[in-house]
Design a protein around this motif. Structure first.
Motif, PDB file in Angstrom:
ATOM      1  N   LEU A  62       0.813  -1.214   0.000  1.00  0.00           N
ATOM      2  CA  LEU A  62       0.000   0.000   0.000  1.00  0.00           C
ATOM      3  C   LEU A  62       0.848   1.265   0.000  1.00  0.00           C
ATOM      4  O   LEU A  62       0.393   2.335  -0.440  1.00  0.00           O
ATOM      5  N   SER A  63       2.070   1.175   0.501  1.00  0.00           N
ATOM      6  CA  SER A  63       2.918   2.366   0.555  1.00  0.00           C
ATOM      7  C   SER A  63       3.339   2.833  -0.838  1.00  0.00           C
ATOM      8  O   SER A  63       3.815   3.964  -1.001  1.00  0.00           O
ATOM      9  N   GLN A  75      -8.023  -2.174  -4.943  1.00  0.00           N
ATOM     10  CA  GLN A  75      -7.315  -2.888  -5.999  1.00  0.00           C
ATOM     11  C   GLN A  75      -6.080  -3.601  -5.456  1.00  0.00           C
ATOM     12  O   GLN A  75      -5.778  -4.737  -5.839  1.00  0.00           O
ATOM     13  N   VAL A  76      -5.348  -2.932  -4.559  1.00  0.00           N
ATOM     14  CA  VAL A  76      -4.154  -3.554  -3.984  1.00  0.00           C
ATOM     15  C   VAL A  76      -4.539  -4.748  -3.106  1.00  0.00           C
ATOM     16  O   VAL A  76      -3.908  -5.812  -3.174  1.00  0.00           O
ATOM     17  N   MET A  77      -5.571  -4.595  -2.312  1.00  0.00           N
ATOM     18  CA  MET A  77      -5.949  -5.648  -1.378  1.00  0.00           C
ATOM     19  C   MET A  77      -6.509  -6.873  -2.083  1.00  0.00           C
ATOM     20  O   MET A  77      -6.489  -7.978  -1.543  1.00  0.00           O
ATOM     21  N   GLU A  78      -7.013  -6.698  -3.318  1.00  0.00           N
ATOM     22  CA  GLU A  78      -7.468  -7.854  -4.084  1.00  0.00           C
ATOM     23  C   GLU A  78      -6.307  -8.768  -4.465  1.00  0.00           C
ATOM     24  O   GLU A  78      -6.509  -9.967  -4.707  1.00  0.00           O
ATOM     25  N   TYR A  83      -7.785 -13.832   3.281  1.00  0.00           N
ATOM     26  CA  TYR A  83      -8.883 -14.712   3.665  1.00  0.00           C
ATOM     27  C   TYR A  83      -8.615 -15.497   4.954  1.00  0.00           C
ATOM     28  O   TYR A  83      -9.548 -16.006   5.565  1.00  0.00           O
ATOM     29  N   GLU A  84      -7.364 -15.604   5.342  1.00  0.00           N
ATOM     30  CA  GLU A  84      -7.085 -16.339   6.576  1.00  0.00           C
ATOM     31  C   GLU A  84      -7.344 -15.510   7.828  1.00  0.00           C
ATOM     32  O   GLU A  84      -7.300 -16.031   8.934  1.00  0.00           O
ATOM     33  N   PHE A  85      -7.631 -14.224   7.641  1.00  0.00           N
ATOM     34  CA  PHE A  85      -7.919 -13.350   8.779  1.00  0.00           C
ATOM     35  C   PHE A  85      -9.411 -13.078   8.845  1.00  0.00           C
ATOM     36  O   PHE A  85     -10.112 -13.032   7.825  1.00  0.00           O
ATOM     37  N   TYR A  99     -10.879   0.489   3.675  1.00  0.00           N
ATOM     38  CA  TYR A  99     -11.106  -0.894   3.244  1.00  0.00           C
ATOM     39  C   TYR A  99     -11.455  -1.730   4.460  1.00  0.00           C
ATOM     40  O   TYR A  99     -10.844  -1.592   5.528  1.00  0.00           O
ATOM     41  N   ASP A 100     -12.445  -2.603   4.301  1.00  0.00           N
ATOM     42  CA  ASP A 100     -12.851  -3.527   5.355  1.00  0.00           C
ATOM     43  C   ASP A 100     -13.208  -4.854   4.688  1.00  0.00           C
ATOM     44  O   ASP A 100     -14.140  -4.905   3.876  1.00  0.00           O
ATOM     45  N   SER A 101     -12.451  -5.895   4.999  1.00  0.00           N
ATOM     46  CA  SER A 101     -12.660  -7.187   4.337  1.00  0.00           C
ATOM     47  C   SER A 101     -14.021  -7.786   4.648  1.00  0.00           C
ATOM     48  O   SER A 101     -14.519  -8.616   3.885  1.00  0.00           O
ATOM     49  N   THR A 102     -14.620  -7.396   5.764  1.00  0.00           N
ATOM     50  CA  THR A 102     -15.943  -7.929   6.110  1.00  0.00           C
ATOM     51  C   THR A 102     -17.065  -7.161   5.439  1.00  0.00           C
ATOM     52  O   THR A 102     -18.202  -7.643   5.389  1.00  0.00           O
TER      53      THR A 102
END
Length: 267
Positions: A62-63, A75-78, A83-85, A99-102
């Motif tokens: 992300l930096s 886009q970066v987080m994709e 998924y393990e968190f 961004y929030d994965s949930t």
């Protein structure tokens, strides 16, 4: 020696059993505590290494963005394995949610987790605790661009599988400890029963000799101190019996010698 002084105040068998029971209880306590604590420490260390490594990768990815935005962070987080968190959160420098994965958080709402706020101060944060049902771990890392904190990444994970494994180890250790403790206690009870029986037999023999039964003997068993004591008792009884026979013979001879002069005087 009067009866009050001869009264037994402490049983040898009870003393042995009590001491051994305390030893077994201490051993069981250590057996059920130390492995569990060691297992928890190993899990904590593994969680720390894994989560800090992965959050560092996310922060580095992300930096590279010129500016943190909802679209750019998404886009970066994709491209990152999240998924393990249970939850992955990315905020900007003002703790606004990007961004929030949930998907439960509202965009640009403020994130007030203590770990995230601490990460925005430039600190890498990790914390984990075990509540009996799960390992609850939290980690946060600042996103630094050109020496300036522009946001942070926050991870959370509730690991129930490792907790179940720890619980299974505890149950197995507890069962093994109970079975082993019962078996060891039964062995020490049998041992103390045999020991106290021999001591009681020796005490009964002493009483018989005291009442005049010098011919009584004990059959030695084993090769320990109690056996040596029994042999010494037999030697003492033999000596007393020989002394008593000499005394009787002396009295008999003396009586005979005294009767002979008296009979002559009467004649």
């Amino acid at each position: 020696m009067d009866k009050d002084k001869r009264k037994i105040k402490y049983s040898v068998r009870l003393t042995f059993v009590t001491i051994f029971f305390l030893f077994i209880a201490l051993s069981i306590s250590l057996l059920n505590t130390y492995p569990t604590i060691s297992s928890r420490d190993i899990v904590f260390a593994n969680k720390r290494e894994t989560m800090l490594s992965q959050i560092s990768v996310m922060s580095s990815s992300l930096s590279g963005l010129e500016r943190l935005s909802v679209e750019g962070v998404g886009q970066v987080m994709e491209l990152v394995d999240v998924y393990e968190f249970d939850r992955v959160i990315v905020t900007d420098a003002f703790s606004k949610l990007l961004y929030d994965s949930t998907g439960s958080g509202e965009s640009h709402s403020r994130v007030l987790f203590a770990e995230a706020l601490d990460a925005l101060e430039g600190n890498v944060v990790f914390g984990s605790n075990y509540d009996g049902d799960a390992f609850i771990s939290r980690a946060a890392c600042p996103i630094v661009s050109y020496g300036k904190v522009i946001g942070c990444v926050y991870l959370s994970q509730n690991d129930t599988q490792q907790a179940q494994l720890i619980n299974q180890i505890q149950v197995r250790l507890r069962n093994i400890s109970i079975i082993g403790g019962v078996f060891a206690l039964a062995v020490i009870i049998l041992f103390t029963n045999a020991l106290t029986r021999r001591i009681r037999d020796l005490a009964g023999a002493v009483r018989r000799v005291r009442e005049g039964g010098y011919g009584y003997r004990i059959r030695p068993e084993g090769r320990d101190e109690v056996t040596e004591l029994a042999e010494e008792f037999n030697d003492m009884s033999q000596h007393l019996q020989d002394t008593d026979e000499l005394r009787r013979r002396f009295v008999s001879d003396a009586s005979h010698e005294l009767r002979t002069p008296l009979a002559s005087i009467r004649l």
